[in-house]
Design a protein around this motif. Structure first.
Motif, PDB file in Angstrom:
ATOM      1  N   GLY A 115       9.611  -9.444 -11.279  1.00  0.00           N
ATOM      2  CA  GLY A 115      10.202  -9.025 -10.020  1.00  0.00           C
ATOM      3  C   GLY A 115      11.700  -9.279 -10.063  1.00  0.00           C
ATOM      4  O   GLY A 115      12.159 -10.249 -10.680  1.00  0.00           O
ATOM      5  N   VAL A 116      12.480  -8.408  -9.453  1.00  0.00           N
ATOM      6  CA  VAL A 116      13.945  -8.530  -9.465  1.00  0.00           C
ATOM      7  C   VAL A 116      14.476  -8.361  -8.051  1.00  0.00           C
ATOM      8  O   VAL A 116      14.094  -7.420  -7.341  1.00  0.00           O
ATOM      9  CB  VAL A 116      14.594  -7.483 -10.401  1.00  0.00           C
ATOM     10  N   VAL A 117      15.357  -9.269  -7.653  1.00  0.00           N
ATOM     11  CA  VAL A 117      16.005  -9.190  -6.347  1.00  0.00           C
ATOM     12  C   VAL A 117      17.281  -8.371  -6.443  1.00  0.00           C
ATOM     13  O   VAL A 117      17.514  -7.450  -5.662  1.00  0.00           O
ATOM     14  CB  VAL A 117      16.335 -10.601  -5.810  1.00  0.00           C
ATOM     15  N   ARG A 118      18.127  -8.700  -7.408  1.00  0.00           N
ATOM     16  CA  ARG A 118      19.403  -7.993  -7.550  1.00  0.00           C
ATOM     17  C   ARG A 118      19.926  -8.138  -8.967  1.00  0.00           C
ATOM     18  O   ARG A 118      19.505  -9.032  -9.721  1.00  0.00           O
ATOM     19  CB  ARG A 118      20.440  -8.532  -6.555  1.00  0.00           C
ATOM     20  N   ALA A 119      20.850  -7.240  -9.307  1.00  0.00           N
ATOM     21  CA  ALA A 119      21.556  -7.307 -10.583  1.00  0.00           C
ATOM     22  C   ALA A 119      23.035  -7.122 -10.307  1.00  0.00           C
ATOM     23  O   ALA A 119      23.436  -6.165  -9.627  1.00  0.00           O
ATOM     24  CB  ALA A 119      21.053  -6.243 -11.545  1.00  0.00           C
ATOM     25  N   GLN A 120      23.848  -8.038 -10.809  1.00  0.00           N
ATOM     26  CA  GLN A 120      25.301  -7.971 -10.665  1.00  0.00           C
ATOM     27  C   GLN A 120      25.907  -7.621 -12.018  1.00  0.00           C
ATOM     28  O   GLN A 120      25.617  -8.289 -13.015  1.00  0.00           O
ATOM     29  CB  GLN A 120      25.849  -9.296 -10.145  1.00  0.00           C
ATOM     30  N   VAL A 121      26.732  -6.588 -12.027  1.00  0.00           N
ATOM     31  CA  VAL A 121      27.225  -6.021 -13.279  1.00  0.00           C
ATOM     32  C   VAL A 121      28.741  -6.066 -13.330  1.00  0.00           C
ATOM     33  O   VAL A 121      29.417  -5.757 -12.343  1.00  0.00           O
ATOM     34  CB  VAL A 121      26.765  -4.550 -13.423  1.00  0.00           C
ATOM     35  N   THR A 122      29.263  -6.453 -14.483  1.00  0.00           N
ATOM     36  CA  THR A 122      30.664  -6.195 -14.806  1.00  0.00           C
ATOM     37  C   THR A 122      30.657  -5.210 -15.960  1.00  0.00           C
ATOM     38  O   THR A 122      30.164  -5.528 -17.055  1.00  0.00           O
ATOM     39  CB  THR A 122      31.406  -7.480 -15.207  1.00  0.00           C
ATOM     40  N   ALA A 123      31.144  -4.001 -15.707  1.00  0.00           N
ATOM     41  CA  ALA A 123      31.113  -2.933 -16.698  1.00  0.00           C
ATOM     42  C   ALA A 123      32.492  -2.776 -17.325  1.00  0.00           C
ATOM     43  O   ALA A 123      33.465  -2.485 -16.633  1.00  0.00           O
ATOM     44  CB  ALA A 123      30.675  -1.620 -16.053  1.00  0.00           C
ATOM     45  N   LEU A 124      32.564  -2.973 -18.627  1.00  0.00           N
ATOM     46  CA  LEU A 124      33.798  -2.799 -19.390  1.00  0.00           C
ATOM     47  C   LEU A 124      33.734  -1.409 -20.008  1.00  0.00           C
ATOM     48  O   LEU A 124      33.011  -1.168 -20.976  1.00  0.00           O
ATOM     49  CB  LEU A 124      33.898  -3.878 -20.478  1.00  0.00           C
ATOM     50  N   MET A 125      34.485  -0.476 -19.413  1.00  0.00           N
ATOM     51  CA  MET A 125      34.309   0.937 -19.696  1.00  0.00           C
ATOM     52  C   MET A 125      35.418   1.476 -20.585  1.00  0.00           C
ATOM     53  O   MET A 125      36.603   1.335 -20.287  1.00  0.00           O
ATOM     54  CB  MET A 125      34.232   1.720 -18.382  1.00  0.00           C
ATOM     55  N   GLY A 126      35.020   2.090 -21.706  1.00  0.00           N
ATOM     56  CA  GLY A 126      35.970   2.659 -22.642  1.00  0.00           C
ATOM     57  C   GLY A 126      36.684   3.877 -22.087  1.00  0.00           C
ATOM     58  O   GLY A 126      36.254   4.481 -21.096  1.00  0.00           O
ATOM     59  N   ALA A 127      37.777   4.261 -22.743  1.00  0.00           N
ATOM     60  CA  ALA A 127      38.609   5.366 -22.264  1.00  0.00           C
ATOM     61  C   ALA A 127      37.873   6.693 -22.234  1.00  0.00           C
ATOM     62  O   ALA A 127      38.224   7.593 -21.462  1.00  0.00           O
ATOM     63  CB  ALA A 127      39.859   5.488 -23.136  1.00  0.00           C
ATOM     64  N   SER A 128      36.822   6.843 -23.052  1.00  0.00           N
ATOM     65  CA  SER A 128      36.079   8.103 -23.047  1.00  0.00           C
ATOM     66  C   SER A 128      35.352   8.340 -21.740  1.00  0.00           C
ATOM     67  O   SER A 128      34.868   9.446 -21.495  1.00  0.00           O
ATOM     68  CB  SER A 128      35.083   8.137 -24.209  1.00  0.00           C
ATOM     69  N   SER A 129      35.281   7.320 -20.864  1.00  0.00           N
ATOM     70  CA  SER A 129      34.712   7.539 -19.534  1.00  0.00           C
ATOM     71  C   SER A 129      35.536   8.542 -18.746  1.00  0.00           C
ATOM     72  O   SER A 129      35.047   9.157 -17.793  1.00  0.00           O
ATOM     73  CB  SER A 129      34.631   6.225 -18.756  1.00  0.00           C
ATOM     74  N   ALA A 130      36.807   8.737 -19.132  1.00  0.00           N
ATOM     75  CA  ALA A 130      37.674   9.741 -18.509  1.00  0.00           C
ATOM     76  C   ALA A 130      37.794  10.987 -19.378  1.00  0.00           C
ATOM     77  O   ALA A 130      38.699  11.791 -19.191  1.00  0.00           O
ATOM     78  CB  ALA A 130      39.057   9.150 -18.232  1.00  0.00           C
ATOM     79  N   GLY A 131      36.887  11.148 -20.335  1.00  0.00           N
ATOM     80  CA  GLY A 131      36.857  12.350 -21.148  1.00  0.00           C
ATOM     81  C   GLY A 131      37.963  12.399 -22.193  1.00  0.00           C
ATOM     82  O   GLY A 131      38.582  11.393 -22.552  1.00  0.00           O
ATOM     83  N   VAL A 132      38.212  13.621 -22.673  1.00  0.00           N
ATOM     84  CA  VAL A 132      39.212  13.829 -23.719  1.00  0.00           C
ATOM     85  C   VAL A 132      40.585  13.356 -23.262  1.00  0.00           C
ATOM     86  O   VAL A 132      41.351  12.767 -24.035  1.00  0.00           O
ATOM     87  CB  VAL A 132      39.250  15.320 -24.118  1.00  0.00           C
ATOM     88  N   ARG A 133      40.899  13.574 -21.978  1.00  0.00           N
ATOM     89  CA  ARG A 133      42.213  13.153 -21.469  1.00  0.00           C
ATOM     90  C   ARG A 133      42.361  11.638 -21.511  1.00  0.00           C
ATOM     91  O   ARG A 133      43.441  11.115 -21.800  1.00  0.00           O
ATOM     92  CB  ARG A 133      42.417  13.665 -20.046  1.00  0.00           C
ATOM     93  N   GLY A 134      41.279  10.916 -21.239  1.00  0.00           N
ATOM     94  CA  GLY A 134      41.331   9.467 -21.295  1.00  0.00           C
ATOM     95  C   GLY A 134      41.564   8.966 -22.705  1.00  0.00           C
ATOM     96  O   GLY A 134      42.374   8.047 -22.931  1.00  0.00           O
ATOM     97  N   ILE A 135      40.873   9.553 -23.673  1.00  0.00           N
ATOM     98  CA  ILE A 135      41.061   9.162 -25.072  1.00  0.00           C
ATOM     99  C   ILE A 135      42.484   9.462 -25.522  1.00  0.00           C
ATOM    100  O   ILE A 135      43.144   8.621 -26.162  1.00  0.00           O
ATOM    101  CB  ILE A 135      40.040   9.900 -25.959  1.00  0.00           C
ATOM    102  N   SER A 136      42.987  10.637 -25.161  1.00  0.00           N
ATOM    103  CA  SER A 136      44.341  11.014 -25.559  1.00  0.00           C
ATOM    104  C   SER A 136      45.381  10.075 -24.953  1.00  0.00           C
ATOM    105  O   SER A 136      46.359   9.700 -25.612  1.00  0.00           O
ATOM    106  CB  SER A 136      44.636  12.461 -25.142  1.00  0.00           C
ATOM    107  N   GLU A 137      45.161   9.681 -23.693  1.00  0.00           N
ATOM    108  CA  GLU A 137      46.129   8.785 -23.054  1.00  0.00           C
ATOM    109  C   GLU A 137      46.134   7.419 -23.720  1.00  0.00           C
ATOM    110  O   GLU A 137      47.202   6.835 -23.934  1.00  0.00           O
ATOM    111  CB  GLU A 137      45.835   8.648 -21.560  1.00  0.00           C
ATOM    112  N   LEU A 138      44.968   6.886 -24.054  1.00  0.00           N
ATOM    113  CA  LEU A 138      44.938   5.590 -24.722  1.00  0.00           C
ATOM    114  C   LEU A 138      45.583   5.677 -26.100  1.00  0.00           C
ATOM    115  O   LEU A 138      46.301   4.759 -26.517  1.00  0.00           O
ATOM    116  CB  LEU A 138      43.501   5.074 -24.837  1.00  0.00           C
TER     117      LEU A 138
END
Length: 343
Positions: free
Chosen positions: A151-174
């Motif tokens: 059984g689970v009450v809650r989950a707390q997340v810290t997500a470390l998200m790479g530049a590809s989360s913003a697509g090709v433009r995100g990768i190019s900017e980084l």
């Protein structure tokens, strides 16, 4: 698979779109059954399909005649226009953007979790289905075996998200920011709210109206509630999204509050029951999840499983997921399942 099946991949020149094409090829879908679509800017470009190439066509309201399944690897604003057009043309539509995730009339499907809802025995309004975001999907797959076991009450997340989360433009900017900084120049951010190169930014996407939560973070809570509600339970999922200076892959620190305490060995055993997960948990041997290990692996890697003696109902773990590859796999999984439904 139907011999006459026709699949459209929209956003074919993007990070996820190229992964979709690679996934279809890996599943032996003949090139003759696949068409690649993109924006006016991408029209006429060629994208790889195995050892061959497909010419990118312009996506428009009239482009989907004769198509059975449309896979949308597009931004939300494009999906809001293209999904109804594809539906009107008689196609089944799978959308990977946030455009329809909060729409109760559009099924929210996580392959491997509620895939059966796409089968012929289930009815739903319209011909469009939506996929949850990658942080949601990875966390739900992590939580589900623990929910079944403890059984689970809650989950707390810290997500470390790479530049590809913003697509090709995100990768190019980084890429550009990294080169500028190594050359002693301070770059001007365009895609991200602040410089990501050699930095951490605790904001991914825009903030919700009159809210301290970003749309990315708010999406996790809403999407998890929609997915778990069908099981009669609603573990709360919430946390913080952080843009990090890596190109591909996400890392997730997840703190899970169980309904009854679970020793680490039992938690690890429960995680191993899920086909969506791969447990890498031998920290003494420096074996644990990392983005560099998860690329091109459809499984969510999970490790660093820990418990707190002072609060035995809490467990902490770390996970990595190939964000683009997993989004692509979900699109293809859902699309091929929909293709089994009556026209």
């Amino acid at each position: 698979m139907r011999e006459n099946l026709r699949i459209a991949v929209v956003g074919a020149t993007g990070v996820v779109g190229r992964e979709v094409l690679a996934n279809l090829y890996a599943r032996d879908v003949p090139m003759e059954q696949v068409r690649a679509f993109g924006s006016e800017r991408s029209k006429g470009l060629e994208v790889e399909y195995g050892e061959d190439t497909l010419e990118v066509e312009r996506a428009s309201a009239d482009a989907f005649r004769g198509i059975h399944v449309v896979l949308l690897a597009t931004p939300a604003e494009a999906s809001r226009t293209l999904a109804p057009a594809a539906q009107a043309a008689g196609a089944w539509v799978v959308d990977a953007s946030s455009a329809f995730r909060s729409d109760g009339n559009v099924p929210l499907i996580l392959p491997g979790f509620n895939t059966e809802a796409l089968g012929p025995g289930f009815s739903f309004k319209g011909r469009v289905v939506s996929l949850p975001g990658i942080v949601t999907s990875a966390t739900v797959h992590l939580v589900e075996p623990l929910r079944r076991a403890f059984g689970v009450v809650r989950a707390q997340v810290t997500a470390l998200m790479g530049a590809s989360s913003a697509g090709v433009r995100g990768i190019s900017e980084l890429e550009k920011q990294t080169a500028d900084l190594l050359s002693g120049r301070e770059p001007e951010p365009q895609v991200f709210p602040h410089r990501v190169g050699f930095n951490l930014v605790p904001q991914v996407g825009g903030f919700m109206v009159n809210s301290p939560w970003t749309e990315e973070e708010g999406g996790w809570t809403l999407e998890a509630a929609r997915l778990f509600s069908a099981l009669g339970e609603t573990p709360v999922l919430a946390g913080t999204a952080v843009q990090v200076p890596t190109f591909h892959g996400h890392g997730l620190t997840v703190n899970v509050q169980l309904k009854k305490p679970g020793p680490v060995e039992q938690v690890r055993a429960a995680l191993k029951t899920s086909p969506a997960l791969k447990v890498l948990d031998a920290p003494g041997e420096r074996i644990y999840p990392m983005p560099m290990l998860v690329m091109s692996d459809p499984a969510v890697h999970v490790g660093r499983v820990r418990a707190f003696p002072q609060a035995p109902e809490w467990v902490t773990l770390f996970a990595s997921v190939d964000n683009a590859g997993r989004a692509a796999a979900h699109l293809v999984d859902a699309g091929l399942k929909l293709a089994e439904r009556p026209a």
